[in-house]
Design a protein around this motif. Structure first.
Motif, mmCIF file in Angstrom:
data_model
loop_
_atom_site.group_PDB
_atom_site.id
_atom_site.type_symbol
_atom_site.label_atom_id
_atom_site.label_comp_id
_atom_site.label_asym_id
_atom_site.label_seq_id
_atom_site.Cartn_x
_atom_site.Cartn_y
_atom_site.Cartn_z
ATOM 1 N N ILE A 253 0.844 -1.201 0.000
ATOM 2 C CA ILE A 253 0.000 0.000 0.000
ATOM 3 C C ILE A 253 0.876 1.247 0.000
ATOM 4 O O ILE A 253 0.643 2.176 -0.796
ATOM 5 C CB ILE A 253 -0.966 -0.015 1.209
ATOM 6 C CG1 ILE A 253 -1.995 -1.119 1.035
ATOM 7 C CG2 ILE A 253 -1.657 1.353 1.369
ATOM 8 C CD1 ILE A 253 -2.768 -1.466 2.317
ATOM 9 N N LEU A 254 1.892 1.279 0.859
ATOM 10 C CA LEU A 254 2.796 2.433 0.887
ATOM 11 C C LEU A 254 3.509 2.610 -0.443
ATOM 12 O O LEU A 254 3.653 3.742 -0.939
ATOM 13 C CB LEU A 254 3.813 2.283 2.025
ATOM 14 C CG LEU A 254 3.271 2.471 3.430
ATOM 15 C CD1 LEU A 254 4.340 2.122 4.473
ATOM 16 C CD2 LEU A 254 2.771 3.898 3.627
ATOM 17 N N TRP A 255 3.944 1.528 -1.032
ATOM 18 C CA TRP A 255 4.612 1.583 -2.348
ATOM 19 C C TRP A 255 3.688 2.233 -3.385
ATOM 20 O O TRP A 255 4.106 3.111 -4.143
ATOM 21 C CB TRP A 255 5.010 0.188 -2.797
ATOM 22 C CG TRP A 255 5.663 0.186 -4.144
ATOM 23 C CD1 TRP A 255 5.082 -0.089 -5.354
ATOM 24 C CD2 TRP A 255 7.023 0.490 -4.429
ATOM 25 N NE1 TRP A 255 5.986 0.029 -6.363
ATOM 26 C CE2 TRP A 255 7.192 0.384 -5.822
ATOM 27 C CE3 TRP A 255 8.118 0.858 -3.642
ATOM 28 C CZ2 TRP A 255 8.417 0.624 -6.445
ATOM 29 C CZ3 TRP A 255 9.336 1.064 -4.271
ATOM 30 C CH2 TRP A 255 9.467 0.961 -5.647
ATOM 31 N N ARG A 256 2.455 1.824 -3.384
ATOM 32 C CA ARG A 256 1.511 2.388 -4.372
ATOM 33 C C ARG A 256 1.160 3.837 -4.062
ATOM 34 O O ARG A 256 0.865 4.613 -4.970
ATOM 35 C CB ARG A 256 0.271 1.524 -4.441
ATOM 36 C CG ARG A 256 0.610 0.181 -5.075
ATOM 37 C CD ARG A 256 -0.584 -0.481 -5.722
ATOM 38 N NE ARG A 256 -0.147 -1.655 -6.444
ATOM 39 C CZ ARG A 256 -0.426 -2.894 -6.103
ATOM 40 N NH1 ARG A 256 -1.147 -3.130 -5.024
ATOM 41 N NH2 ARG A 256 0.002 -3.902 -6.813
ATOM 42 N N LEU A 257 1.180 4.230 -2.802
ATOM 43 C CA LEU A 257 0.958 5.632 -2.453
ATOM 44 C C LEU A 257 2.124 6.506 -2.910
ATOM 45 O O LEU A 257 1.916 7.633 -3.391
ATOM 46 C CB LEU A 257 0.769 5.795 -0.941
ATOM 47 C CG LEU A 257 -0.574 5.317 -0.377
ATOM 48 C CD1 LEU A 257 -0.530 5.316 1.153
ATOM 49 C CD2 LEU A 257 -1.706 6.183 -0.881
ATOM 50 N N ILE A 258 3.321 5.974 -2.770
ATOM 51 C CA ILE A 258 4.507 6.731 -3.153
ATOM 52 C C ILE A 258 4.729 6.710 -4.669
ATOM 53 O O ILE A 258 5.183 7.682 -5.261
ATOM 54 C CB ILE A 258 5.753 6.176 -2.421
ATOM 55 C CG1 ILE A 258 5.598 6.408 -0.919
ATOM 56 C CG2 ILE A 258 7.043 6.794 -2.949
ATOM 57 C CD1 ILE A 258 6.612 5.657 -0.067
#
Length: 130
Positions: free
Chosen positions: A123-128
């Motif tokens: 999720i963090l990867w896709r947010l960044i």
């Protein structure tokens, strides 16, 4: 579609349902009348194993589904099966003696942590990186 994760979710609910019956059976075996939850250490271990499973379900289920959505249905389902096996080992070990619950606890907690960390990382990867 997420058929494998859905099936593992059904298995987890079935396991929890079965554990509920184990508590009822232990009530009869050890003479602990409802609504009491104390009175016989053998009953109390079965009851605590059941309640500990309930405590882990809100950790496990969202992590399972988020992992499936963001990473892989098959891997999530595989880790879900590992979690279920760990919970079964925890229940059977704890029912025998409090010091026999550790192996099952470690297995299920590692599976849950992998699911949570994987989902959170994805999720963090896709947010960044939209």
């Amino acid at each position: 579609m997420f058929h494998l994760t859905a099936f593992v979710t059904c298995l987890a609910v079935l396991m929890y349902f079965f554990f509920s019956f184990q508590v009822g059976k232990a009530r009869q075996t050890y003479g602990v009348k409802a609504p009491a939850i104390i009175g016989d250490p053998d009953f109390e271990r079965v009851f605590r194993a059941h309640m500990n499973t309930l405590e882990w379900m809100p950790i496990f289920l969202p992590a399972l589904w988020l992992f499936a959505l963001y990473i892989s249905d098959a891997i999530a389902a595989g880790l879900g099966v590992v979690w279920i096996v760990g919970r079964i080992l925890y229940m059977t070990g704890y029912a025998k003696a409090a010091n026999k619950r550790s192996q099952g606890f470690m297995i299920q907690s590692i599976a849950a942590i992998i699911l949570w960390a994987g989902a959170t990382g994805a999720i963090l990867w896709r947010l960044i990186h939209p």
